[in-house]
Design an enzyme around this catalytic site. Structure first.
Site, PDB file in Angstrom:
ATOM      1  N   CYS A  30       5.095  38.351 -15.255  1.00  0.00           N
ATOM      2  CA  CYS A  30       5.553  39.519 -16.006  1.00  0.00           C
ATOM      3  C   CYS A  30       7.059  39.667 -15.934  1.00  0.00           C
ATOM      4  O   CYS A  30       7.712  39.202 -15.012  1.00  0.00           O
ATOM      5  CB  CYS A  30       4.885  40.792 -15.500  1.00  0.00           C
ATOM      6  SG  CYS A  30       5.668  41.508 -14.054  1.00  0.00           S
ATOM      7  N   GLY A  31       7.592  40.323 -16.926  1.00  0.00           N
ATOM      8  CA  GLY A  31       9.014  40.646 -16.935  1.00  0.00           C
ATOM      9  C   GLY A  31       9.189  42.117 -17.219  1.00  0.00           C
ATOM     10  O   GLY A  31       8.232  42.878 -17.233  1.00  0.00           O
TER      11      GLY A  31
END
Length: 282
Positions: free
Chosen positions: A115-116
């Site tokens: 995830c970012g």
């Protein structure tokens, strides 16, 4: 404490033969990070170095920047309904007077290895919360041949990867190429947090003369963690993301991607690479 590896039964098919055997897998378990008693984030990680992981995570979020700001980190007892301690919940207590930024608005409380953060909001968050400007004075200067040697050294130091083939790694090297520390985890961001957290615990921040090498790609989140720890050079064996390059250019981070043998791409901060030496070698 959960184990780093676990055994599972696997059906093996190869060379026209079918067999059953146990296989060694990397362990993956959730870790809940609480800040001063309040739930903050959950990350999927490989058990081990959990206190360092939590401390490094809080460095990347702009909460901690010095050893004296950290009061304690403990496992929370009674993490389940039956009162058993799973060693999957840690509580980080800050020292009196430490100002806690409003980080819940910028990040979901669940993170994974891939995830970012939301692009523009994240860039703004890094700009306003960075504790350590990248200030390597005089600038770190690195020979391309030294950079080229680091992936093999990283691989040689990956103990758990040899048994499982399923772990990412992050390592800190000195500007002379000395291996300072290495951590493995199912998530790249966790491996970096463990490195940064150990540096915080040992009074080693900012890491203003260090090279950070990561297996796999260089995401925005990894570039952000490097910036937050004051690291001037981030190198990856695979590709960077566009947002990672933007952040590197904005903050002065040297970002190297596709570091494979003598070949590499320098996406930002080329002033730290000894280009004349590279040209002479070519």
């Amino acid at each position: 404490m959960g184990r780093v590896t676990e055994r599972r039964k696997v059906l093996r098919i190869g060379d026209g033969q079918v067999s059953s055997r146990p296989d060694t897998l990397v362990a993956e378990e959730p870790l809940e990070i609480r800040l001063n008693g309040k739930p903050l984030a959950i990350t999927m990680r490989t058990p081990g170095d959990d206190f360092a992981l939590a401390a490094g995570f809080l460095v990347s979020e702009g909460v901690l920047g010095a050893t004296e700001e950290l009061r304690s980190i403990v496992y929370c007892a009674g993490a389940t309904q039956d009162g058993a301690n799973t060693y999957n919940v840690v509580d980080v207590r800050t020292a009196p007077g430490v100002v806690i930024p409003d980080i819940t608005l910028e990040r979901n409380v669940y993170t994974t290895s891939s995830c970012g953060l939301c692009g523009k909001a994240s860039l703004d968050a890094v700009r306003t919360t960075t504790r350590f400007a990248i200030d390597d004075t005089p600038p770190v200067r690195i020979e391309p041949s030294l950079l080229a040697s680091l992936p093999d050294r990283l691989r040689e130091a990956q103990r758990v990867f040899d048994r499982t083939g399923g772990l990412h790694a992050a390592a800190l090297f000195s500007e002379a190429g000395e291996l300072l520390d290495i951590r493995e985890d199912v998530g790249r961001h966790n491996a970096v947090d463990k490195l940064v957290g150990r540096a915080l615990q040992n009074g080693g921040l900012p890491l203003s003369r260090a090279i950070l090498l990561v297996s796999g790609r260089a995401s925005f989140e990894l570039a952000q963690k490097a910036v937050m720890a004051g690291i001037p050079v981030l190198a990856a064996v695979s590709a960077p993301s566009s947002l990672a390059v933007d952040l590197a250019a904005e903050t002065g981070l040297t970002l190297v991607g596709f570091l494979r043998g003598p070949n590499m791409n320098v996406y930002a901060g080329e002033h730290r690479i000894a280009l004349r030496a590279a040209a002479a070698e070519g």
